[in-house]
Design a protein around this motif. Sequence first.
Motif, PDB file in Angstrom:
ATOM      1  N   LEU A  72       0.818  -1.204   0.000  1.00  0.00           N
ATOM      2  CA  LEU A  72       0.000   0.000   0.000  1.00  0.00           C
ATOM      3  C   LEU A  72       0.859   1.264   0.000  1.00  0.00           C
ATOM      4  O   LEU A  72       0.366   2.350  -0.276  1.00  0.00           O
ATOM      5  N   GLY A  73       2.136   1.126   0.317  1.00  0.00           N
ATOM      6  CA  GLY A  73       3.031   2.279   0.347  1.00  0.00           C
ATOM      7  C   GLY A  73       3.031   3.016   1.665  1.00  0.00           C
ATOM      8  O   GLY A  73       3.401   4.191   1.738  1.00  0.00           O
ATOM      9  N   GLN A  89      -2.955   7.334  -3.204  1.00  0.00           N
ATOM     10  CA  GLN A  89      -2.986   6.090  -3.982  1.00  0.00           C
ATOM     11  C   GLN A  89      -1.784   5.903  -4.889  1.00  0.00           C
ATOM     12  O   GLN A  89      -1.452   4.783  -5.252  1.00  0.00           O
ATOM     13  N   SER A  90      -1.091   6.969  -5.236  1.00  0.00           N
ATOM     14  CA  SER A  90       0.082   6.851  -6.106  1.00  0.00           C
ATOM     15  C   SER A  90       1.239   6.134  -5.406  1.00  0.00           C
ATOM     16  O   SER A  90       2.183   5.696  -6.067  1.00  0.00           O
ATOM     17  N   MET A  91       1.179   5.973  -4.098  1.00  0.00           N
ATOM     18  CA  MET A  91       2.242   5.321  -3.327  1.00  0.00           C
ATOM     19  C   MET A  91       2.125   3.797  -3.333  1.00  0.00           C
ATOM     20  O   MET A  91       3.030   3.098  -2.909  1.00  0.00           O
ATOM     21  N   GLU A 110       1.095  -4.068  -7.953  1.00  0.00           N
ATOM     22  CA  GLU A 110       0.277  -5.211  -7.524  1.00  0.00           C
ATOM     23  C   GLU A 110      -0.925  -4.740  -6.687  1.00  0.00           C
ATOM     24  O   GLU A 110      -2.031  -5.249  -6.844  1.00  0.00           O
ATOM     25  N   ALA A 111      -0.680  -3.789  -5.793  1.00  0.00           N
ATOM     26  CA  ALA A 111      -1.767  -3.276  -4.945  1.00  0.00           C
ATOM     27  C   ALA A 111      -2.807  -2.557  -5.788  1.00  0.00           C
ATOM     28  O   ALA A 111      -4.012  -2.716  -5.569  1.00  0.00           O
ATOM     29  N   ARG A 112      -2.343  -1.774  -6.752  1.00  0.00           N
ATOM     30  CA  ARG A 112      -3.264  -1.038  -7.617  1.00  0.00           C
ATOM     31  C   ARG A 112      -4.176  -2.000  -8.390  1.00  0.00           C
ATOM     32  O   ARG A 112      -5.364  -1.780  -8.516  1.00  0.00           O
TER      33      ARG A 112
END
Length: 106
Positions: A32-33, A92-94, A98-100
């Motif tokens: 998720l970053g 969300q850019s972090m 795979e998470a995206r």
Amino acid sequence: MTQEEKTKIIENIVEALKTVYDPEIPVNIYDLGMIYKIDLQDDGKLDMDMTFTSPSCPAADFIFEDVRTKVEGVSGVTSTNINLVFEPIWDQSMMSEEARVELGFD
């Protein structure tokens, strides 16, 4: 500790972090970053910065303690200092690719 040993311990820290989930999101916090910094000293002292997807995350205490427990359990880590930070603000850019994909953003 050698650079090779340090690299292996950091890899193990990342693997441990990939087992930590926000109960409301089906993706681990690493992908998720939410981990901003992992700094391991030669003596095994870990300094880490992490954030949450929202400063008012209802599962914050649970997630933070899960992170602490898991990284302290990594062989070679002698002590931990986990800093909760909110700059930069998570977005969300972090997230990893795979998470995206998992969350349907791509």
